[in-house]
Design a protein around this motif. Sequence first.
Motif, PDB file in Angstrom:
ATOM      1  N   UNK A 190     -18.658  20.931  13.695  1.00  0.00           N
ATOM      2  CA  UNK A 190     -17.835  20.305  14.729  1.00  0.00           C
ATOM      3  C   UNK A 190     -18.694  19.616  15.781  1.00  0.00           C
ATOM      4  N   UNK A 191     -19.726  20.308  16.240  1.00  0.00           N
ATOM      5  CA  UNK A 191     -20.568  19.742  17.290  1.00  0.00           C
ATOM      6  C   UNK A 191     -21.282  18.471  16.876  1.00  0.00           C
ATOM      7  N   UNK A 192     -21.534  18.330  15.567  1.00  0.00           N
ATOM      8  CA  UNK A 192     -22.245  17.142  15.082  1.00  0.00           C
ATOM      9  C   UNK A 192     -21.327  15.947  14.840  1.00  0.00           C
ATOM     10  N   UNK A 193     -20.020  16.140  14.942  1.00  0.00           N
ATOM     11  CA  UNK A 193     -19.065  15.054  14.725  1.00  0.00           C
ATOM     12  C   UNK A 193     -18.910  14.240  16.012  1.00  0.00           C
ATOM     13  N   UNK A 194     -19.206  12.937  15.986  1.00  0.00           N
ATOM     14  CA  UNK A 194     -19.150  12.123  17.210  1.00  0.00           C
ATOM     15  C   UNK A 194     -17.782  12.159  17.891  1.00  0.00           C
ATOM     16  N   UNK A 195     -16.706  12.092  17.121  1.00  0.00           N
ATOM     17  CA  UNK A 195     -15.380  12.074  17.749  1.00  0.00           C
ATOM     18  C   UNK A 195     -15.061  13.391  18.426  1.00  0.00           C
ATOM     19  N   UNK A 196     -15.576  14.502  17.874  1.00  0.00           N
ATOM     20  CA  UNK A 196     -15.381  15.809  18.503  1.00  0.00           C
ATOM     21  C   UNK A 196     -16.143  15.868  19.823  1.00  0.00           C
ATOM     22  N   UNK A 197     -17.407  15.430  19.780  1.00  0.00           N
ATOM     23  CA  UNK A 197     -18.231  15.453  20.991  1.00  0.00           C
ATOM     24  C   UNK A 197     -17.638  14.573  22.081  1.00  0.00           C
TER      25      UNK A 197
ATOM     26  N   UNK B 188     -36.503   9.280  17.373  1.00  0.00           N
ATOM     27  CA  UNK B 188     -36.955   8.660  16.122  1.00  0.00           C
ATOM     28  C   UNK B 188     -35.758   8.081  15.384  1.00  0.00           C
ATOM     29  N   UNK B 189     -34.678   8.862  15.281  1.00  0.00           N
ATOM     30  CA  UNK B 189     -33.446   8.378  14.652  1.00  0.00           C
ATOM     31  C   UNK B 189     -32.287   9.263  15.091  1.00  0.00           C
ATOM     32  N   UNK B 190     -31.507   8.771  16.023  1.00  0.00           N
ATOM     33  CA  UNK B 190     -30.344   9.536  16.472  1.00  0.00           C
ATOM     34  C   UNK B 190     -29.351   9.713  15.326  1.00  0.00           C
ATOM     35  N   UNK B 191     -29.298   8.728  14.426  1.00  0.00           N
ATOM     36  CA  UNK B 191     -28.412   8.816  13.264  1.00  0.00           C
ATOM     37  C   UNK B 191     -28.746  10.043  12.434  1.00  0.00           C
ATOM     38  N   UNK B 192     -30.040  10.225  12.093  1.00  0.00           N
ATOM     39  CA  UNK B 192     -30.432  11.366  11.278  1.00  0.00           C
ATOM     40  C   UNK B 192     -30.410  12.665  12.065  1.00  0.00           C
ATOM     41  N   UNK B 193     -30.600  12.580  13.375  1.00  0.00           N
ATOM     42  CA  UNK B 193     -30.504  13.789  14.198  1.00  0.00           C
ATOM     43  C   UNK B 193     -29.114  14.390  14.082  1.00  0.00           C
ATOM     44  N   UNK B 194     -28.094  13.536  14.083  1.00  0.00           N
ATOM     45  CA  UNK B 194     -26.718  14.022  13.974  1.00  0.00           C
ATOM     46  C   UNK B 194     -26.316  14.303  12.531  1.00  0.00           C
ATOM     47  N   UNK B 195     -26.664  13.378  11.624  1.00  0.00           N
ATOM     48  CA  UNK B 195     -26.266  13.555  10.227  1.00  0.00           C
ATOM     49  C   UNK B 195     -26.948  14.765   9.606  1.00  0.00           C
ATOM     50  N   UNK B 196     -28.210  14.980   9.932  1.00  0.00           N
ATOM     51  CA  UNK B 196     -28.926  16.141   9.384  1.00  0.00           C
ATOM     52  C   UNK B 196     -28.275  17.444   9.806  1.00  0.00           C
TER      53      UNK B 196
END
Length: 219
Positions: free
Chosen positions: A31-38, A185-193
Amino acid sequence: MGGRERVSPRRYVRLRAEAWGFALGSLCFVAGALPWFAQGIGAVGTAWTFFVGSVLFTAAGAIQLLLSGRRVPRAGTSAGDVWDWWAAAVQSVGTVLFNVSTFAALRAAIATPEAAGVGWRSDAWGSVAFLVSGAFALAAARRRHELWHLQARTPQAAWLNMIGSVAFGASAIGAYVVPDTGTFVSLFWANLGTLLGALCFLGAAVLVRPGVTAEVAAT
């Protein structure tokens, strides 16, 4: 019984608590990693979500290490049980490290919720501990016939945990802030990972829940 083993009612309850702890903790990280939830609950709410998830991980890890049936390695302990115990022990250390990092992120969010970049990112040292634990768990799964319980480490769950640990590691790399630029370095991978890792941990928790792996003994 198709490979399932009977366990005492007390141990069965502990195993259920362990599985639920890992499952619910994983859901918090998903849940915390989902942008819409945050975006919906804000920085402080998201930080609380990650912190609660880390506490659930720690509680489940403590049950796994201390109450499920594992014993500290000693003379005569099988190689499978040695790997299994160390996998649980190192994972518990990793969960505590995530407690520290999520609590620090929570304090920062409460203090300055509107600050740029506020929020939890995967902890590097906790991710390393999860990777090491995952490798130990795979070693234990290869020697299942030696374990204290046949289903203590199943290959499917061990691989899911390892893949999840790699994903958390990728998240930690993506979350590294480059000193020269002050950017990730990559906010995309920080969240997706984080999202992918949590989903893997959730799948592993479901696979090892006692309703799947064990039957309750009559006494």
